[in-house]
Design an enzyme around this catalytic site. Structure first.
Site, PDB file in Angstrom:
ATOM      1  N   TYR A 171       0.837  -1.190   0.000  1.00 51.57           N
ATOM      2  CA  TYR A 171       0.000   0.000   0.000  1.00 51.57           C
ATOM      3  C   TYR A 171       0.874   1.243   0.000  1.00 51.57           C
ATOM      4  O   TYR A 171       2.037   1.220   0.410  1.00 51.57           O
ATOM      5  CB  TYR A 171      -0.924   0.021   1.228  1.00 51.57           C
ATOM      6  CG  TYR A 171      -0.164   0.159   2.524  1.00 51.57           C
ATOM      7  CD1 TYR A 171       0.055   1.404   3.100  1.00 51.57           C
ATOM      8  CD2 TYR A 171       0.345  -0.965   3.164  1.00 51.57           C
ATOM      9  CE1 TYR A 171       0.766   1.525   4.284  1.00 51.57           C
ATOM     10  CE2 TYR A 171       1.057  -0.853   4.346  1.00 51.57           C
ATOM     11  CZ  TYR A 171       1.271   0.395   4.899  1.00 51.57           C
ATOM     12  OH  TYR A 171       1.985   0.518   6.063  1.00 51.57           O
ATOM     13  N   PHE A 181       2.217   9.621   4.111  1.00 52.57           N
ATOM     14  CA  PHE A 181       2.291   9.435   5.559  1.00 52.57           C
ATOM     15  C   PHE A 181       2.611   8.000   5.932  1.00 52.57           C
ATOM     16  O   PHE A 181       3.011   7.713   7.065  1.00 52.57           O
ATOM     17  CB  PHE A 181       1.001   9.893   6.254  1.00 52.57           C
ATOM     18  CG  PHE A 181      -0.207   9.064   5.910  1.00 52.57           C
ATOM     19  CD1 PHE A 181      -0.515   7.931   6.642  1.00 52.57           C
ATOM     20  CD2 PHE A 181      -1.041   9.430   4.872  1.00 52.57           C
ATOM     21  CE1 PHE A 181      -1.637   7.170   6.335  1.00 52.57           C
ATOM     22  CE2 PHE A 181      -2.168   8.684   4.563  1.00 52.57           C
ATOM     23  CZ  PHE A 181      -2.460   7.553   5.288  1.00 52.57           C
ATOM     24  N   ASP A 182       2.473   7.071   4.996  1.00 52.07           N
ATOM     25  CA  ASP A 182       2.808   5.678   5.274  1.00 52.07           C
ATOM     26  C   ASP A 182       2.821   4.900   3.969  1.00 52.07           C
ATOM     27  O   ASP A 182       1.947   5.093   3.123  1.00 52.07           O
ATOM     28  CB  ASP A 182       1.789   5.069   6.244  1.00 52.07           C
ATOM     29  CG  ASP A 182       2.269   3.752   6.818  1.00 52.07           C
ATOM     30  OD1 ASP A 182       3.473   3.469   6.717  1.00 52.07           O
ATOM     31  OD2 ASP A 182       1.434   3.014   7.380  1.00 52.07           O
ATOM     32  N   ILE A 199      -8.960   0.184   9.734  1.00 51.44           N
ATOM     33  CA  ILE A 199     -10.050   1.157   9.649  1.00 51.44           C
ATOM     34  C   ILE A 199     -11.160   0.667   8.712  1.00 51.44           C
ATOM     35  O   ILE A 199     -10.953  -0.167   7.839  1.00 51.44           O
ATOM     36  CB  ILE A 199      -9.529   2.524   9.179  1.00 51.44           C
ATOM     37  CG1 ILE A 199      -8.791   2.401   7.846  1.00 51.44           C
ATOM     38  CG2 ILE A 199      -8.676   3.169  10.239  1.00 51.44           C
ATOM     39  CD1 ILE A 199      -8.426   3.721   7.220  1.00 51.44           C
ATOM     40  N   TYR A 225      -9.575   8.063  10.432  1.00 53.84           N
ATOM     41  CA  TYR A 225      -9.228   8.442  11.801  1.00 53.84           C
ATOM     42  C   TYR A 225     -10.182   9.451  12.413  1.00 53.84           C
ATOM     43  O   TYR A 225      -9.995   9.863  13.553  1.00 53.84           O
ATOM     44  CB  TYR A 225      -7.819   9.030  11.824  1.00 53.84           C
ATOM     45  CG  TYR A 225      -6.749   8.061  11.431  1.00 53.84           C
ATOM     46  CD1 TYR A 225      -6.501   6.930  12.193  1.00 53.84           C
ATOM     47  CD2 TYR A 225      -5.981   8.269  10.291  1.00 53.84           C
ATOM     48  CE1 TYR A 225      -5.510   6.035  11.836  1.00 53.84           C
ATOM     49  CE2 TYR A 225      -4.992   7.376   9.923  1.00 53.84           C
ATOM     50  CZ  TYR A 225      -4.757   6.260  10.707  1.00 53.84           C
ATOM     51  OH  TYR A 225      -3.786   5.378  10.345  1.00 53.84           O
ATOM     52  N   PHE A 242      -5.279   5.767  -0.650  1.00 51.79           N
ATOM     53  CA  PHE A 242      -4.390   4.614  -0.655  1.00 51.79           C
ATOM     54  C   PHE A 242      -4.414   3.930  -2.016  1.00 51.79           C
ATOM     55  O   PHE A 242      -5.488   3.740  -2.605  1.00 51.79           O
ATOM     56  CB  PHE A 242      -4.831   3.570   0.383  1.00 51.79           C
ATOM     57  CG  PHE A 242      -4.584   3.952   1.808  1.00 51.79           C
ATOM     58  CD1 PHE A 242      -3.364   3.702   2.404  1.00 51.79           C
ATOM     59  CD2 PHE A 242      -5.576   4.553   2.556  1.00 51.79           C
ATOM     60  CE1 PHE A 242      -3.127   4.043   3.724  1.00 51.79           C
ATOM     61  CE2 PHE A 242      -5.364   4.893   3.870  1.00 51.79           C
ATOM     62  CZ  PHE A 242      -4.134   4.642   4.458  1.00 51.79           C
TER      63      PHE A 242
END
Length: 251
Positions: A171, A181-182, A199, A225, A242
């Site tokens: 991902y 961010f990731d 999530i 979130y 994503f």
């Protein structure tokens, strides 16, 4: 975020970063964000002094992981904040710290609340506009009843996961402004996790995929979130994007 973490877990009362753990994931995600914004230049001090500097870095990262002061405060306000921190550490206070907190604590809470709400409203609006633009530019994208946007990049031909299954994925997660961010892609390693531990946007989106498939998920805050955000990595009210590749489904 390291391969030891899982992706984005959110509870009803508190949003928690990343796949499965409640502590390792948020710290790792924020560490990755910090590393992207820090200089790769020489160390600021000689080796004999760098351990003390590292201690300061550690304290700063812990504080920043709880509140994104760089976003909430202006430059001159940050200088005042650091002055207060330094006075307490050095014992050079001109006023009693407890008296300061008792007198101005309520004003601090109100200031942070107002600014957080103002920023969150802007972030939410940016997310809504991004989703509208994404749908306009991608005619094959689907917006579900929950608000999730699903866009198939490559159709798979294997099994679709259920919420109780373990999945193995790659991902790449960004905010709507393109900030990463990731990303397991950047780390160069896939990750496995129970689908029910992530999530809601991931649970719904991956259930629409099949093994071997790749898709873009645009996830509104209520499926990610929420208003809590995730420390310095994901702002409160943020819409997330994503790109996900589903390699394996294990019942």
């Amino acid at each position: 975020m390291s391969s030891l973490t899982a992706l984005l877990v959110a509870s009803s009362s508190r949003a928690v970063s990343a796949f499965t753990t409640r502590t390792v994931a948020p710290v790792a995600a924020r560490a990755a964000m910090t590393a992207r914004h820090m200089s790769n230049g020489p160390m600021p001090y000689d080796d004999d002094k760098m351990p003390i500097y590292a201690l300061g870095v550690n304290i700063g990262m812990q504080i920043s992981s709880q509140t994104d002061f760089k976003t909430l405060l202006e430059e001159d306000e940050l200088a005042i904040l650091l002055s207060g921190f330094g006075d307490v550490v050095k014992g050079e206070n001109t006023a009693n710290p407890m008296e300061v907190l008792q007198k101005y604590g309520p004003a601090v809470n109100e200031l942070l609340r107002e600014r957080t709400e103002r920023i969150m409203e802007r972030v939410k609006k940016d997310g809504e506009e991004y989703i509208e633009g994404f749908l306009d530019c991608n005619e094959e994208a689907v917006k579900t009843d929950s608000g999730l946007v699903y866009y198939s990049m490559k159709e798979g031909d294997g099994t679709s996961p259920e919420v109780t299954d373990e999945v193995e994925v790659h991902y790449h997660g960004t905010l709507v402004d393109g900030t990463v961010f990731d990303s397991s892609v950047e780390r160069g390693a896939t990750i496995k996790f129970k689908l029910g531990q992530v999530i809601k946007g991931w649970q719904e989106g991956l259930a629409m995929m099949k093994e071997g498939g790749k898709a873009t998920l645009v996830i509104p805050p209520e499926l990610a979130y929420g208003d809590a955000g995730s420390g310095g990595a994901v702002p409160p009210g943020a819409t997330l994007k994503f790109e996900v590749e589903l390699f394996k489904v294990n019942p």
